[in-house]
Design a protein around this motif. Structure first.
Motif, PDB file in Angstrom:
ATOM      1  N   THR A 172       0.825  -1.211   0.000  1.00  0.00           N
ATOM      2  CA  THR A 172       0.000   0.000   0.000  1.00  0.00           C
ATOM      3  C   THR A 172       0.859   1.260   0.000  1.00  0.00           C
ATOM      4  OG1 THR A 172      -0.173  -0.193   2.417  1.00  0.00           O
ATOM      5  CG2 THR A 172      -1.962  -1.104   1.115  1.00  0.00           C
ATOM      6  N   THR A 173       1.947   1.247   0.775  1.00  0.00           N
ATOM      7  CA  THR A 173       2.831   2.408   0.808  1.00  0.00           C
ATOM      8  C   THR A 173       3.540   2.592  -0.527  1.00  0.00           C
ATOM      9  OG1 THR A 173       3.179   2.116   3.180  1.00  0.00           O
ATOM     10  CG2 THR A 173       4.784   3.465   2.001  1.00  0.00           C
TER      11      THR A 173
ATOM     12  N   LEU B  87       0.923   4.125  -3.060  1.00  0.00           N
ATOM     13  CA  LEU B  87       0.611   5.531  -2.802  1.00  0.00           C
ATOM     14  C   LEU B  87       1.841   6.414  -3.051  1.00  0.00           C
ATOM     15  CD1 LEU B  87      -1.383   7.668  -1.864  1.00  0.00           C
ATOM     16  CD2 LEU B  87      -0.686   7.198   0.493  1.00  0.00           C
ATOM     17  N   THR B  88       3.000   5.970  -2.599  1.00  0.00           N
ATOM     18  CA  THR B  88       4.225   6.751  -2.773  1.00  0.00           C
ATOM     19  C   THR B  88       4.568   6.908  -4.247  1.00  0.00           C
ATOM     20  OG1 THR B  88       5.055   5.938  -0.646  1.00  0.00           O
ATOM     21  CG2 THR B  88       6.663   6.892  -2.166  1.00  0.00           C
TER      22      THR B  88
ATOM     23  N   LEU C 221      -7.750   3.131   2.788  1.00  0.00           N
ATOM     24  CA  LEU C 221      -6.593   4.026   2.748  1.00  0.00           C
ATOM     25  C   LEU C 221      -6.637   4.987   1.566  1.00  0.00           C
ATOM     26  CD1 LEU C 221      -3.679   1.613   3.764  1.00  0.00           C
ATOM     27  CD2 LEU C 221      -5.007   3.178   5.210  1.00  0.00           C
TER      28      LEU C 221
ATOM     29  N   PRO D 220      -0.778  10.994   2.924  1.00  0.00           N
ATOM     30  CA  PRO D 220      -0.694   9.759   3.717  1.00  0.00           C
ATOM     31  C   PRO D 220      -1.025   9.966   5.186  1.00  0.00           C
ATOM     32  CG  PRO D 220       1.488  10.457   2.956  1.00  0.00           C
ATOM     33  CD  PRO D 220       0.502  11.318   2.267  1.00  0.00           C
TER      34      PRO D 220
ATOM     35  N   ALA E  56      -4.762  10.142   5.335  1.00  0.00           N
ATOM     36  CA  ALA E  56      -5.337   8.827   5.024  1.00  0.00           C
ATOM     37  C   ALA E  56      -5.371   7.932   6.252  1.00  0.00           C
ATOM     38  CB  ALA E  56      -4.529   8.165   3.909  1.00  0.00           C
TER      39      ALA E  56
ATOM     40  N   ASP F 204       0.124  -0.239   9.210  1.00  0.00           N
ATOM     41  CA  ASP F 204      -0.193   0.795   8.223  1.00  0.00           C
ATOM     42  C   ASP F 204       0.646   2.056   8.427  1.00  0.00           C
ATOM     43  OD1 ASP F 204      -2.228  -0.563   6.739  1.00  0.00           O
ATOM     44  OD2 ASP F 204      -3.598  -0.263   8.423  1.00  0.00           O
TER      45      ASP F 204
ATOM     46  N   LEU G 130       2.899   4.114   5.958  1.00  0.00           N
ATOM     47  CA  LEU G 130       2.545   5.313   5.200  1.00  0.00           C
ATOM     48  C   LEU G 130       3.223   6.570   5.745  1.00  0.00           C
ATOM     49  CD1 LEU G 130      -1.279   4.879   4.462  1.00  0.00           C
ATOM     50  CD2 LEU G 130       0.630   4.645   2.874  1.00  0.00           C
TER      51      LEU G 130
ATOM     52  N   ALA H 168       5.640  10.548   4.027  1.00  0.00           N
ATOM     53  CA  ALA H 168       5.330  11.826   4.669  1.00  0.00           C
ATOM     54  C   ALA H 168       6.554  12.384   5.389  1.00  0.00           C
ATOM     55  CB  ALA H 168       4.167  11.650   5.644  1.00  0.00           C
TER      56      ALA H 168
END
Length: 320
Positions: free
Chosen positions: A92-93, A96-97, A123, A238, A241, A252, A255, A259
């Motif tokens: 997931t990271t 998104l990243t 997320l 993030p 989120a 999680d 995330l 940031a």
């Protein structure tokens, strides 16, 4: 689960949409240890690649080599938490990243990354608001197409029964996980879980979580419509989120990696105000002790610390 592992096995929910089966079905062909190693290694590589691209895109000119970026990304304590859980925080990271890193130069590819977060939809709640408010319509459209395509592909390969089962058991999963403390409120990092840790009534916990989520939507729209730098807009997403959903766990906290990198780059470029470096240090180390503090002291430090960093990003964006 008990038929496979014995009657002493506690309840473990699989609360993911059938989209996730597109990733898991090939792994099911492997022995369990090999499947676990393949999942963690491949998603960890995605996370490292995404962090490298993000830092080269937003932290250029600060003298950070690829080797240093990889070392810092690997040393982030949430990496240990995710590995020991065998969880999906790297995936997931990474998605998104990578989406944030490619947003300006490769908007369609960024949108595909954002759309792929539908495998863990809680997320991605703020992504449509951010992309629309920022006028990133190519990415918005690509993300929407990706979500629809993933739903159709998963329904074709695994049948609509899986989607019907997912939707019909959503209420059961909500009751078991959120209302009956199925995973432990000390492991969760949301506003809802923090209130339940203090034995707040369900209606109050749900109500304040809803207010927090609405406030985060408004904040996201405001910042992404503003003229602040994309680096700060990307940093807040993030963080927001993690707080916008009632169901987020300590793995999680992966995330936080993009940031922290973005806020750190902003601080090195424009200077740090008093206590900002201390706050960044706290957030970096938080995955190591946030759960223990919640468990033994009943202090939900994690959502407060995330909120503090989010407010720091907000002030910087508004000053800019």
């Amino acid at each position: 689960e008990r038929a496979l592992f014995g009657n002493a096995t506690p309840y473990y929910a699989f609360s993911y949409p059938p989209i996730f089966l597109l990733l898991l079905a090939p792994l099911a062909l492997l022995p369990y240890p090999a499947a676990l190693i393949a999942l963690q290694a491949s998603t960890f590589a995605l996370y490292l690649a995404a962090m490298t691209i993000l830092c080269r895109r937003f932290c250029g000119g600060l003298g950070a080599s690829n080797t240093l970026i990889l070392v810092l990304a690997t040393a982030f304590p949430a990496v240990f938490v995710n590995l020991t859980h065998g969880q999906n925080g790297f995936l997931t990271t990474g998605l998104l990243t990578l989406g944030l890193a490619l947003l300006a130069e490769r908007p369609l590819l960024a949108g595909l990354c954002f759309g792929s977060l539908a495998l863990k939809p809680q997320l991605g709640l703020l992504l449509p608001f951010a992309l629309a408010a920022g006028g990133r319509w190519k990415s918005f459209l690509a993300a929407a197409i990706a979500v629809v395509a993933l739903i159709l592909i998963s329904a074709t390969l695994f049948g609509m029964d899986n989607w019907q089962a997912f939707l019909s058991t959503a209420q059961f999963s909500r009751r078991a996980i959120l209302e009956q403390d199925g995973v432990g409120y000390e492991k969760m990092i949301s506003v809802f879980a923090g209130l339940r840790l203090w034995h707040a009534p369900l209606i109050l916990a749900y109500g304040l979580q809803a207010l927090a989520s609405v406030a985060l939507v408004i904040l996201t729209i405001r910042l992404w419509r503003g003229t602040g730098s994309l680096r700060l807009k990307a940093a807040m997403l993030p963080l927001a989120a993690l707080l916008a959903t009632p169901f987020a766990l300590d793995y999680d906290l992966m995330l936080l990696a993009p940031a922290l990198a973005l806020v750190g780059a902003e601080g090195r470029a424009r200077g740090f105000r008093p206590f900002e470096l201390s706050l960044l240090t706290l957030l970096w180390a938080l995955p190591l002790f946030g759960r223990s503090i919640a468990l033994f002291a009943h202090i939900p430090l994690t959502p407060f610390a995330i909120l503090a960093l989010l407010m720091m990003v907000k002030r910087r964006a508004e000053r800019a």
